[in-house]
Design a protein around this motif. Structure first.
Motif, PDB file in Angstrom:
ATOM      1  N   LEU A  71       0.778   0.534  -9.645  1.00  0.00           N
ATOM      2  CA  LEU A  71      -0.474   1.377 -10.128  1.00  0.00           C
ATOM      3  C   LEU A  71      -0.155   2.943 -10.411  1.00  0.00           C
ATOM      4  O   LEU A  71       0.500   3.645  -9.357  1.00  0.00           O
ATOM      5  N   GLY A  72      -0.910   3.693 -11.187  1.00  0.00           N
ATOM      6  CA  GLY A  72      -0.777   5.044 -11.185  1.00  0.00           C
ATOM      7  C   GLY A  72      -2.170   5.675 -11.243  1.00  0.00           C
ATOM      8  O   GLY A  72      -2.901   4.978 -11.208  1.00  0.00           O
ATOM      9  N   ARG A  73      -1.920   6.886 -11.537  1.00  0.00           N
ATOM     10  CA  ARG A  73      -3.417   7.649 -11.649  1.00  0.00           C
ATOM     11  C   ARG A  73      -4.431   7.179 -12.643  1.00  0.00           C
ATOM     12  O   ARG A  73      -5.390   7.245 -12.475  1.00  0.00           O
ATOM     13  N   ARG A  74      -3.782   6.882 -13.829  1.00  0.00           N
ATOM     14  CA  ARG A  74      -4.570   6.743 -14.981  1.00  0.00           C
ATOM     15  C   ARG A  74      -4.432   5.114 -15.475  1.00  0.00           C
ATOM     16  O   ARG A  74      -4.997   4.940 -16.840  1.00  0.00           O
ATOM     17  N   ALA A  96       0.531  -1.321   0.061  1.00  0.00           N
ATOM     18  CA  ALA A  96       0.013   0.086  -0.072  1.00  0.00           C
ATOM     19  C   ALA A  96       0.946   1.211  -0.109  1.00  0.00           C
ATOM     20  O   ALA A  96       0.464   2.404  -0.336  1.00  0.00           O
ATOM     21  N   ARG A  97       2.072   0.916   0.459  1.00  0.00           N
ATOM     22  CA  ARG A  97       2.945   2.303   0.372  1.00  0.00           C
ATOM     23  C   ARG A  97       3.349   2.682  -0.905  1.00  0.00           C
ATOM     24  O   ARG A  97       3.433   3.893  -1.206  1.00  0.00           O
ATOM     25  N   THR A  98       3.795   1.661  -1.846  1.00  0.00           N
ATOM     26  CA  THR A  98       4.382   2.081  -3.102  1.00  0.00           C
ATOM     27  C   THR A  98       3.245   1.548  -4.226  1.00  0.00           C
ATOM     28  O   THR A  98       3.526   2.051  -5.318  1.00  0.00           O
ATOM     29  N   HIS A  99       2.142   1.323  -3.661  1.00  0.00           N
ATOM     30  CA  HIS A  99       0.983   1.137  -4.713  1.00  0.00           C
ATOM     31  C   HIS A  99       1.394   0.046  -5.753  1.00  0.00           C
ATOM     32  O   HIS A  99       1.208   0.252  -7.013  1.00  0.00           O
ATOM     33  N   TYR A 109      -0.365   7.408  -8.419  1.00  0.00           N
ATOM     34  CA  TYR A 109      -1.150   7.000  -7.438  1.00  0.00           C
ATOM     35  C   TYR A 109      -2.007   7.889  -6.832  1.00  0.00           C
ATOM     36  O   TYR A 109      -3.317   8.108  -6.658  1.00  0.00           O
ATOM     37  N   ALA A 110      -1.125   8.676  -5.917  1.00  0.00           N
ATOM     38  CA  ALA A 110      -1.563   9.378  -4.955  1.00  0.00           C
ATOM     39  C   ALA A 110      -2.181  10.796  -5.679  1.00  0.00           C
ATOM     40  O   ALA A 110      -2.895  11.387  -4.889  1.00  0.00           O
ATOM     41  N   ASP A 111      -2.016  10.943  -6.856  1.00  0.00           N
ATOM     42  CA  ASP A 111      -2.319  12.178  -7.576  1.00  0.00           C
ATOM     43  C   ASP A 111      -3.919  11.961  -8.141  1.00  0.00           C
ATOM     44  O   ASP A 111      -4.452  13.072  -8.563  1.00  0.00           O
TER      45      ASP A 111
END
Length: 341
Positions: free
Chosen positions: A198-201, A170-173, A237-239
């Motif tokens: 995982l990324g934002r899109r 969960a830290r690095t997704h 991911y955090a974005d």
């Protein structure tokens, strides 16, 4: 693949049929021509280390000196020209990553890099997934796939189990898992490692194909390799922001198929397994020590053989290879019809 496979099998039959004191026979003209073409290909492709930026997914791979990246055009040549896979399988491949100083003719691992712009994958189900139940579901669906594979002339493939159970950071997704696969008629099990960031899109995918005896080595390499990938600011991911497109699956769906399902629909149900068969097929013959060692000596390789390498009657001449040249998988793996018999 059949080109490499047939070359190895032909040499294996000759070597194993001879008395132990007899010198090995040389390759056929067709085999020699194919091997020479592969050596030329090694000299024509140039990988790169350091930081590699992938503009499409907005990802940076910090490979340092440990790995070499081959761009999409070079990856296509390895997958199609060297390994004989259908050209459609190379569509969407952004590149391949290999350990520095190795070649696609070596018995080493390689990773196929893709990106699926499927949207933001929610990790809300991370704590609730029963991976044993998911494994059983995947195994229950393989009969229909194998009927189609066999009808097309390829061996059945069976999901034996998790070589490494799926785990999510969960830290690095990021997520990692590995499958142990068995092919009909072959005693050596194939190892298929899946790495996802995982990324934002969307999702960055790195898939490694090897064999089960290399599990410990590949497990370490896979974990290190996954840590090299980072989305750029704004694509992380955090974005994520409300209103951004979301994927139609969560983490369980990612493991079950996720982005790979789109490739399966495009290339046919066999498409996902082609590369596994291709790369695995080359490795599975490593147990024929004399023949495989003979081919290694023919190519001037320095990799660790399964047995003593035999000297060649020198149908080909060795030449210096760039130690940075490399190979890879997803996996994967099936052959063209034209190569030496």
């Amino acid at each position: 693949m059949l080109r490499i496979l047939s070359a190895i099998l032909a040499v294996a039959c000759l070597v194993l049929a001879r008395p132990s004191h007899a010198a090995p026979s040389g390759p056929t003209p067709e085999q020699a021509a194919y091997l020479e073409a592969m050596r030329r290909l090694e000299g024509e492709i140039q990988g790169q280390g350091g930081d590699v930026h992938l503009a499409g997914p907005k990802v940076t791979l910090r490979l340092g000196e440990a790995y070499q990246f081959y761009d999409k055009d070079e990856a296509r040549r390895i997958l199609v020209e060297a390994w004989g896979n259908p050209p459609a399988l190379a569509d969407g491949v952004l590149g391949m990553i290999f350990p520095a100083g190795r070649s696609f003719m070596d018995d080493t691992w390689g990773a196929v890099v893709r990106y699926a712009p499927d949207g933001y994958v929610s990790d809300a189900d991370a704590r609730d997934i029963d991976y044993d139940a998911l494994l059983a579901d995947l195994q229950n669906g393989e009969d229909a796939e194998n009927r189609e594979r066999k009808a097309a002339g390829y061996p059945g493939v069976h999901l034996v189990g998790w070589a490494q159970s799926p785990s999510y950071d969960a830290r690095t997704h990021s997520m990692i898992w590995a499958k142990e696969l068995g092919f009909d008629g072959d005693p050596t099990r194939t190892l298929n490692y899946d790495l996802r960031v995982l990324g934002r899109r969307g999702v960055l995918s790195m898939n490694i194909v090897s064999v089960m005896p290399e599990l410990a080595q590949v497990k370490l390499a896979a974990e290190e390799l996954m840590a090299t990938a980072a989305f750029d600011e704004g694509a992380r991911y955090a974005d994520y922001r409300a209103g951004d497109p979301k994927a139609a699956y969560g983490l369980a769906g990612l493991v079950a198929g996720g982005a790979a399902a789109a490739l399966a629909k495009k290339a046919g149900i066999l498409g996902i397994l082609f590369m596994i068969l291709k790369k695995g097929g080359v490795f599975l013959l490593a147990g024929i020590a004399a023949a495989f060692g003979w081919l290694r000596s023919l190519l001037g390789r320095r990799t660790a053989a399964a047995g003593p390498a035999l000297s060649s009657p020198d149908p080909l001449t060795d030449k210096e290879q760039d130690p940075a040249l490399e190979t890879a998988d997803d996996p994967p793996l099936v052959a063209a019809e034209d190569g030496p018999a």
